[in-house]
Design a protein around this motif. Structure first.
Motif, PDB file in Angstrom:
ATOM      1  N   VAL A 185       7.981   0.466 -10.746  1.00 28.05           N
ATOM      2  CA  VAL A 185       7.665  -0.549  -9.539  1.00 28.05           C
ATOM      3  C   VAL A 185       6.450  -0.048  -8.900  1.00 28.05           C
ATOM      4  N   PHE A 186       6.072  -0.733  -7.976  1.00 25.62           N
ATOM      5  CA  PHE A 186       4.829  -0.701  -7.098  1.00 25.62           C
ATOM      6  C   PHE A 186       4.961   1.168  -6.345  1.00 25.62           C
ATOM      7  N   GLY A 187       3.948   1.707  -6.880  1.00 21.09           N
ATOM      8  CA  GLY A 187       3.895   3.065  -6.253  1.00 21.09           C
ATOM      9  C   GLY A 187       4.504   4.235  -7.190  1.00 21.09           C
ATOM     10  N   THR A 188       5.013   3.849  -8.473  1.00 15.54           N
ATOM     11  CA  THR A 188       5.174   4.820  -9.328  1.00 15.54           C
ATOM     12  C   THR A 188       4.333   5.282 -10.168  1.00 15.54           C
ATOM     13  N   TYR A 229      -1.050   6.689 -15.136  1.00 18.15           N
ATOM     14  CA  TYR A 229      -1.418   5.870 -14.226  1.00 18.15           C
ATOM     15  C   TYR A 229      -0.544   5.725 -12.861  1.00 18.15           C
ATOM     16  N   LYS A 230      -1.117   5.552 -11.627  1.00 12.66           N
ATOM     17  CA  LYS A 230      -0.116   5.347 -10.610  1.00 12.66           C
ATOM     18  C   LYS A 230      -0.513   3.916 -10.076  1.00 12.66           C
ATOM     19  N   ILE A 231       0.347   3.285  -9.778  1.00 12.95           N
ATOM     20  CA  ILE A 231       0.269   1.872  -9.523  1.00 12.95           C
ATOM     21  C   ILE A 231       0.382   1.710  -7.969  1.00 12.95           C
ATOM     22  N   VAL A 232      -0.969   1.347  -7.599  1.00 13.14           N
ATOM     23  CA  VAL A 232      -1.295   1.247  -5.957  1.00 13.14           C
ATOM     24  C   VAL A 232      -1.765  -0.249  -5.509  1.00 13.14           C
ATOM     25  N   GLY A 233      -1.874  -0.222  -4.427  1.00 12.31           N
ATOM     26  CA  GLY A 233      -2.482  -1.681  -3.650  1.00 12.31           C
ATOM     27  C   GLY A 233      -3.900  -1.741  -3.988  1.00 12.31           C
ATOM     28  N   ASP A 234      -4.497  -2.925  -3.851  1.00  8.27           N
ATOM     29  CA  ASP A 234      -5.857  -3.423  -4.326  1.00  8.27           C
ATOM     30  C   ASP A 234      -6.737  -2.432  -3.697  1.00  8.27           C
ATOM     31  N   GLU A 235      -6.618  -2.202  -2.351  1.00  6.21           N
ATOM     32  CA  GLU A 235      -7.504  -1.413  -1.708  1.00  6.21           C
ATOM     33  C   GLU A 235      -7.676   0.031  -2.314  1.00  6.21           C
ATOM     34  N   GLU A 236      -6.597   0.809  -2.696  1.00  3.05           N
ATOM     35  CA  GLU A 236      -6.371   2.167  -3.354  1.00  3.05           C
ATOM     36  C   GLU A 236      -6.803   2.273  -4.621  1.00  3.05           C
ATOM     37  N   ALA A 237      -6.954   1.192  -5.444  1.00  2.00           N
ATOM     38  CA  ALA A 237      -7.172   1.065  -6.836  1.00  2.00           C
ATOM     39  C   ALA A 237      -8.494   2.065  -7.065  1.00  2.00           C
ATOM     40  N   ASP A 238      -8.521   3.017  -8.156  1.00  2.00           N
ATOM     41  CA  ASP A 238      -9.665   3.947  -8.395  1.00  2.00           C
ATOM     42  C   ASP A 238      -9.527   4.402  -9.735  1.00  2.00           C
ATOM     43  N   ILE A 239      -9.822   3.723 -10.630  1.00  2.00           N
ATOM     44  CA  ILE A 239      -9.608   3.963 -12.064  1.00  2.00           C
ATOM     45  C   ILE A 239     -10.135   5.615 -12.481  1.00  2.00           C
ATOM     46  N   MET A 258       0.775  -1.143  -0.030  1.00  2.00           N
ATOM     47  CA  MET A 258       0.229   0.056   0.183  1.00  2.00           C
ATOM     48  C   MET A 258       0.918   1.289  -0.048  1.00  2.00           C
ATOM     49  N   THR A 259       0.292   2.189  -0.693  1.00  2.00           N
ATOM     50  CA  THR A 259       1.383   3.438  -0.757  1.00  2.00           C
ATOM     51  C   THR A 259       1.081   4.289   0.340  1.00  2.00           C
ATOM     52  N   LYS A 260       2.233   5.010   1.091  1.00  2.00           N
ATOM     53  CA  LYS A 260       2.029   6.073   2.260  1.00  2.00           C
ATOM     54  C   LYS A 260       0.757   6.688   2.020  1.00  2.00           C
ATOM     55  N   GLU A 261       0.622   7.160   0.856  1.00  2.00           N
ATOM     56  CA  GLU A 261      -0.693   8.078   0.625  1.00  2.00           C
ATOM     57  C   GLU A 261      -1.919   7.510   0.862  1.00  2.00           C
ATOM     58  N   GLY A 262      -2.245   6.106   0.265  1.00  2.00           N
ATOM     59  CA  GLY A 262      -3.292   5.584   0.526  1.00  2.00           C
ATOM     60  C   GLY A 262      -3.447   5.244   1.994  1.00  2.00           C
ATOM     61  N   ALA A 263      -2.128   4.778   2.768  1.00  2.00           N
ATOM     62  CA  ALA A 263      -2.351   4.331   4.264  1.00  2.00           C
ATOM     63  C   ALA A 263      -2.798   5.702   4.770  1.00  2.00           C
ATOM     64  N   ASP A 264      -2.232   6.940   4.711  1.00  2.00           N
ATOM     65  CA  ASP A 264      -2.667   7.923   5.348  1.00  2.00           C
ATOM     66  C   ASP A 264      -3.927   8.218   5.010  1.00  2.00           C
ATOM     67  N   ALA A 265      -4.673   8.235   3.952  1.00  2.00           N
ATOM     68  CA  ALA A 265      -5.883   8.388   3.624  1.00  2.00           C
ATOM     69  C   ALA A 265      -6.936   7.237   4.560  1.00  2.00           C
ATOM     70  N   LEU A 266      -6.550   6.184   4.671  1.00  2.00           N
ATOM     71  CA  LEU A 266      -7.359   5.153   5.319  1.00  2.00           C
ATOM     72  C   LEU A 266      -7.228   5.639   6.818  1.00  2.00           C
ATOM     73  N   GLN A 267      -6.096   6.050   7.090  1.00  2.00           N
ATOM     74  CA  GLN A 267      -6.127   6.384   8.757  1.00  2.00           C
ATOM     75  C   GLN A 267      -6.761   7.435   9.169  1.00  2.00           C
TER      76      GLN A 267
END
Length: 158
Positions: free
Chosen positions: A87-90, A105-115, A6-15
């Motif tokens: 790589v992941f996150g780029t 496109y930004k490559i993110v984790g499954d939970e963060e994917a948003d086309i 998970m990207t730091k950005e995605g984790a911060d948004a969930l937190q």
């Protein structure tokens, strides 16, 4: 147990969502339930039942977010070695070789994917085609409408 990237950005948004649910939504619902109880008979008390249902939804989302965060490996893309490889996150800018249209496109984790926000899951066909490639490489992506040929224009570690 495998950790999911998970990207730091995605984790911060969930937190941030988790904090809002715990500190704002949960107390509001508790208050609404207490207020509805004061109205008497709970069997036919629509406000009470609506508040209890909302409480169930909020508690389920809290558990879901906590589960996702506890099973995530958080990757700060900005701290990765900038090798120019995808790589992941780029964030990758592609040129469609058939239409000359550019897409990023930004490559993110499954939970963060948003086309809608051009965030694709690391497990998606386009991300799998891009991982390990670098600027200037041509890739072919299998899409539902047929194969699409892209050239990697830029790889950013944002």
């Amino acid at each position: 147990m495998n950790k999911h990237p998970m990207t730091k950005e995605g984790a911060d948004a969930l937190q941030a969502e988790l904090n809002k649910l715990k500190k704002e939504e949960r107390p509001k619902i508790t208050e609404a339930i207490a207020e509805a109880r004061e109205h008497g008979d709970l069997k036919e008390n629509a406000e009470y039942h609506a508040a209890r249902e909302q409480q169930g939804l909020v508690e389920a989302r809290i558990k879901q977010i906590e589960g996702v965060l506890s099973h995530s490996q958080i990757i700060d893309v900005a701290k990765l070695p900038q090798t120019g490889k995808v790589v992941f996150g780029t964030t990758v800018t592609l040129l469609n070789l058939d239409t000359d249209a550019e897409v990023t496109y930004k490559i993110v984790g499954d939970e963060e994917a948003d086309i809608k926000h051009n965030k694709v899951s690391v497990g998606s066909p386009i991300a799998r085609a891009l991982i390990g490639k670098e600027e200037g490489d041509e890739v072919q992506v299998q899409a539902p409408g047929g194969n699409i040929d892209y050239e990697i224009v830029e790889v950013q570690y944002l």
